[in-house]
Enzyme design. Structure first.
Site, mmCIF file in Angstrom:
data_model
loop_
_atom_site.group_PDB
_atom_site.id
_atom_site.type_symbol
_atom_site.label_atom_id
_atom_site.label_comp_id
_atom_site.label_asym_id
_atom_site.label_seq_id
_atom_site.Cartn_x
_atom_site.Cartn_y
_atom_site.Cartn_z
ATOM 1 N N HIS A 14 0.828 -1.211 0.000
ATOM 2 C CA HIS A 14 0.000 0.000 0.000
ATOM 3 C C HIS A 14 0.865 1.265 0.000
ATOM 4 O O HIS A 14 1.289 1.754 1.042
ATOM 5 C CB HIS A 14 -0.924 -0.006 1.227
ATOM 6 C CG HIS A 14 -1.950 1.091 1.212
ATOM 7 N ND1 HIS A 14 -3.304 0.850 1.224
ATOM 8 C CD2 HIS A 14 -1.814 2.438 1.182
ATOM 9 C CE1 HIS A 14 -3.951 1.998 1.209
ATOM 10 N NE2 HIS A 14 -3.066 2.981 1.190
ATOM 11 N N HIS A 16 1.269 5.015 -2.596
ATOM 12 C CA HIS A 16 0.724 5.755 -3.743
ATOM 13 C C HIS A 16 1.864 6.419 -4.481
ATOM 14 O O HIS A 16 2.622 7.190 -3.883
ATOM 15 C CB HIS A 16 -0.248 6.834 -3.269
ATOM 16 C CG HIS A 16 -1.417 6.297 -2.516
ATOM 17 N ND1 HIS A 16 -2.629 6.070 -3.108
ATOM 18 C CD2 HIS A 16 -1.550 5.907 -1.226
ATOM 19 C CE1 HIS A 16 -3.474 5.584 -2.198
ATOM 20 N NE2 HIS A 16 -2.838 5.476 -1.055
ATOM 21 N N HIS A 194 -9.715 1.622 -0.272
ATOM 22 C CA HIS A 194 -9.530 2.284 1.024
ATOM 23 C C HIS A 194 -10.855 2.271 1.785
ATOM 24 O O HIS A 194 -11.891 2.688 1.248
ATOM 25 C CB HIS A 194 -9.109 3.739 0.826
ATOM 26 C CG HIS A 194 -7.683 3.926 0.419
ATOM 27 N ND1 HIS A 194 -7.150 3.367 -0.694
ATOM 28 C CD2 HIS A 194 -6.679 4.625 1.009
ATOM 29 C CE1 HIS A 194 -5.871 3.722 -0.796
ATOM 30 N NE2 HIS A 194 -5.555 4.487 0.233
ATOM 31 N N GLU A 197 -10.774 3.916 7.490
ATOM 32 C CA GLU A 197 -9.666 4.790 7.880
ATOM 33 C C GLU A 197 -10.281 6.079 8.443
ATOM 34 O O GLU A 197 -10.314 6.273 9.651
ATOM 35 C CB GLU A 197 -8.785 5.098 6.655
ATOM 36 C CG GLU A 197 -7.652 6.072 6.936
ATOM 37 C CD GLU A 197 -7.032 6.660 5.665
ATOM 38 O OE1 GLU A 197 -7.614 6.529 4.578
ATOM 39 O OE2 GLU A 197 -5.963 7.290 5.777
ATOM 40 N N ASP A 275 2.233 4.117 2.867
ATOM 41 C CA ASP A 275 1.151 4.935 2.297
ATOM 42 C C ASP A 275 1.703 6.080 1.445
ATOM 43 O O ASP A 275 1.782 5.936 0.230
ATOM 44 C CB ASP A 275 0.230 5.448 3.419
ATOM 45 C CG ASP A 275 -1.189 5.731 2.951
ATOM 46 O OD1 ASP A 275 -1.493 5.464 1.779
ATOM 47 O OD2 ASP A 275 -1.998 6.228 3.758
ATOM 48 N N ASP A 276 2.059 7.198 2.053
ATOM 49 C CA ASP A 276 2.593 8.359 1.314
ATOM 50 C C ASP A 276 3.806 8.888 2.067
ATOM 51 O O ASP A 276 3.699 9.861 2.838
ATOM 52 C CB ASP A 276 1.524 9.459 1.226
ATOM 53 C CG ASP A 276 0.249 8.964 0.565
ATOM 54 O OD1 ASP A 276 0.266 8.731 -0.658
ATOM 55 O OD2 ASP A 276 -0.744 8.781 1.286
HETATM 56 ZN ZN LIG Z 1 -3.564 5.045 0.896
#
Ligand SMILES: [Zn+2]
Length: 328
Positions: A14, A16, A194, A197, A275-276
């Site tokens: 996961h 991006h 997603h 969250e 994630d990021d």
């Molecule tokens: Zn994400």
């Protein structure tokens, strides 16, 4: 003695692509493309400036706005794979969003070929295997999502292994996106979305009841619903857990309240992810280290998480066997 995290083979499911561009790289690409960036995009410490989820999405869009060509996609993919390999990641799946590319005039094929060149180079140079999950953007709505799924299905490539959805969870329902996900699933792509969250367990129910998903992006708020936890375990649905992201976005206030251990104790499948990275000041390597420092996991448990992540990856079986033999 603390286990050596750098020696553990890591798997990221996961991340991006548009969310992994560090400020220095954003500046370099923007300069090359003669684009002036918004003055308030970065803080004085040279990190992205944002204060809440909507501002985060805005900064994320602004960073990806500097991209103008397949070459730019090649560069960001290559940098991401190179940095990941340096901290022991041997396989990663990254979400890429044709909608972001389209907004700046880059065609699907150009975007894809840029990523493919980077994946080939990075595997040859660093041994890391990269794969792509074509991602639609939830807040752009179900019709744009279906178009993204059609692009993925009409342009098959061995490195495109999945279909996913990110964006603002407050808008639309998961069920609204069933046509896009069903199309991708029927074409053999693995599916993830997603959920759980920003919104609670009801969004996870919405996803697993209406979409052909075998994984959930985040899903951490499933812990609020014991029945849902039982169903996730029973159906073998894997959660792509990103603790650093959850803390940065204040889904949980601190490490002690983050439910990673409760999810593991419930027998639910997980992977550990960044994630990021530049937005949340994390990396997959740091997430593995945090699992030791803040969740008390042992190196053998981290290896088990890496093995689980390979099993839940959307790669072909031969690639998975190759990866499993490298985890040990
Ligand atoms: Zn994400």
């Amino acid at each position: 003695m603390q286990p050596e995290v750098k020696d553990i083979a890591k798997i990221e499911l996961h991340g991006h692509l548009e969310g992994c561009i560090y400020p220095q790289l954003v500046r370099r690409i923007a300069k090359r493309n003669d684009i002036s960036l918004k003055a308030d995009l970065f803080t004085s410490e040279d990190t992205f400036a944002w204060n809440n989820f909507v501002e985060f999405l805005g900064a994320y869009d602004e960073a990806s706005f500097c991209l103008r060509s397949g070459q730019d996609y090649e560069e960001i993919t290559y940098e991401y794979l190179k940095q990941s390999a340096a901290e022991g990641v041997i396989y990663l799946e990254t979400f890429i969003s044709p909608d972001h590319a389209k907004d700046v005039g880059i065609g699907y094929e150009d975007m894809l070929q840029g990523c493919v060149r980077a994946i080939d180079r990075a595997e040859a140079e660093f041994g890391i295997v990269g794969r792509l999950i074509i991602s639609c953007v939830r807040h752009l709505g179900p019709e744009r999502a279906l178009k993204v799924a059609e692009l993925a299905v009409q342009n098959p490539h061995p490195y495109v292994v999945g279909f996913g959805m990110g964006g603002n969870e407050m808008m639309f329902t998961q069920a609204d996106f069933a046509p896009a996900f069903d199309l991708a699933h029927q074409a053999g792509l693995g599916c993830t979305t997603h959920a759980g969250e920003i919104v609670g367990p009801e969004s996870v129910w919405d996803a697993i009841d209406n979409l052909p998903v075998t994984r959930i992006g985040h899903g951490v708020r499933s812990v609020e619903d014991p029945q849902l936890m039982g169903v996730l375990k029973e159906r073998g649905i894997a959660l792509e857990v990103c603790p650093g992201s959850n803390l940065a976005l204040e889904v949980f206030p601190d490490w002690a309240s983050h439910p990673l251990n409760r999810i593991l104790d419930a027998g639910i499948r997980v992977s550990l992810n960044a994630d990021d990275p530049p937005f949340f000041a994390t990396t997959t390597g740091k997430e593995y280290q945090n699992a030791i420092d803040h969740f008390g996991l042992l190196s053998e448990q981290l290896r088990a998480i890496s093995r689980m992540a390979v099993e839940d990856a959307f790669a072909d079986e031969q690639t998975k066997l190759r990866l499993l033999s490298r985890i040990g």
